[in-house]
Scaffold this motif. Sequence first.
Motif, short mmCIF file in Angstrom:
data_model
loop_
_atom_site.label_atom_id
_atom_site.label_comp_id
_atom_site.label_asym_id
_atom_site.label_seq_id
_atom_site.Cartn_x
_atom_site.Cartn_y
_atom_site.Cartn_z
N THR A 42 -41.16 65.73 -85.81
CA THR A 42 -40.20 66.30 -84.97
C THR A 42 -38.91 65.80 -85.65
O THR A 42 -37.90 66.28 -85.07
N ARG A 43 -38.88 64.61 -86.49
CA ARG A 43 -37.45 64.15 -86.89
C ARG A 43 -37.64 64.49 -88.26
O ARG A 43 -38.55 63.71 -89.07
N ASN A 59 -40.58 74.26 -91.82
CA ASN A 59 -41.48 73.33 -91.03
C ASN A 59 -42.33 74.43 -89.99
O ASN A 59 -43.49 74.34 -89.85
N LYS A 64 -31.38 69.52 -84.73
CA LYS A 64 -32.12 68.53 -84.24
C LYS A 64 -33.34 68.74 -83.32
O LYS A 64 -34.65 68.83 -83.46
N GLU A 65 -32.79 69.76 -82.38
CA GLU A 65 -33.71 70.22 -81.30
C GLU A 65 -34.63 71.33 -82.00
O GLU A 65 -35.89 71.38 -81.21
N TYR A 107 -35.95 71.40 -85.10
CA TYR A 107 -37.08 70.40 -85.57
C TYR A 107 -38.16 69.81 -84.67
O TYR A 107 -39.32 70.02 -84.76
N ILE A 108 -37.50 69.44 -83.38
CA ILE A 108 -38.50 69.09 -82.40
C ILE A 108 -39.35 70.22 -81.68
O ILE A 108 -40.51 69.92 -81.26
N GLN A 109 -38.57 71.26 -81.62
CA GLN A 109 -39.45 72.38 -81.11
C GLN A 109 -40.44 72.72 -81.69
O GLN A 109 -41.70 73.06 -81.33
N GLY A 145 -41.98 70.73 -84.23
CA GLY A 145 -42.90 69.51 -84.47
C GLY A 145 -43.81 69.23 -83.01
O GLY A 145 -44.87 68.93 -83.30
N ASN A 146 -43.20 69.44 -82.06
CA ASN A 146 -44.03 69.46 -80.97
C ASN A 146 -44.99 70.64 -80.48
O ASN A 146 -46.11 70.59 -79.59
N GLN A 180 -46.32 75.48 -89.47
CA GLN A 180 -46.96 75.44 -88.15
C GLN A 180 -47.47 76.74 -87.71
O GLN A 180 -48.22 77.07 -86.79
#
Length: 322
Positions: free
Chosen positions: A228-229, A251, A268-269, A271-273, A275-276, A255
Amino acid sequence: MEVFMDIVEFLKPKFVLMENVVDILKFAEGFLGRFALSRLVRMNYQSRLGIMAAGCYGLPQFRLRVFLWGALSSEVLPQFPLPTHIVLVRGGAPVKFEENVVAYNENQCLQLDKALLLGDAISDLPMVENDEKRDELPYGKSPKTYFQYSIRLSAQDLMDPSCDPKKAKLHNTLFDHRPLQLNEDDYLRVCRVPVKKVPDYAMSFIKGKSPKPFGRLWWDETVPTVVTRAEPHNQIILHPEQNRVLTVRENARLQGFPDYYKLCGPIKERYIQVGNAVALPVSRALGFALGRAFQAKVGADPVLTLPTNFPHFGNAAGEATN
């Protein structure tokens, strides 16, 4: 997890599917996993726990995750879909839960699709710099692999299981192909990382010690898991040839997100979306299993075999979608 189970108890859905990291089975000898199973059973749900690797379903990342099915006693408990691809193992399940890994028996003679590598997924994407700010770009290149053809399908064709990706009209705008911009110090460090494989290469940055900072991924390997980071200090996330971290789109491809899917929010958000998220091929396979259970078209086995060439399985599409 307790809140999740409280919601299940309040809503009482016919089916339940929970996903989490494998660490829930490592903590206190699997206490959290056993707790989840026991809560479902106490609520009169049938339950089944499985450990699935995303790479087994056509992605160039290993990504081991725990899934928990639940079904009311009036319903058929869904099975876990068996792998469709060979996978390069990048980790393992806790010993006490090895029997829960969704896999074929070792003595079975199989013809699975070959493992996907990083180059299979992102080698058709255009070069971008560390300071790229554009949210939309032209591709500039044609797809090279079956994965790249499939990931560039339109939304309509992606939903059609009879579609041949190599004959379909492809999405023509590339979204979110921009990296988290590194600060000047980190960027200068990245520029010094070799663009060829160097055994056990690492660049120290804190008191001369760190196991894997500022490391490059390689075209002919897989990724352990999408994170996520996008920070290069403690994860190997640098592009094989370009002096930057992997972009949001790269990324997203790892997925299984289709290219037409556009992410929102600060970089950054995004990437979090990504990665999670649960890897899309895994979600799709689990959805197929749920559909079969809803139609009561399953056997007593805890696992099922997906149709050949799933999800684009040609003549078998009619049976699967009806």
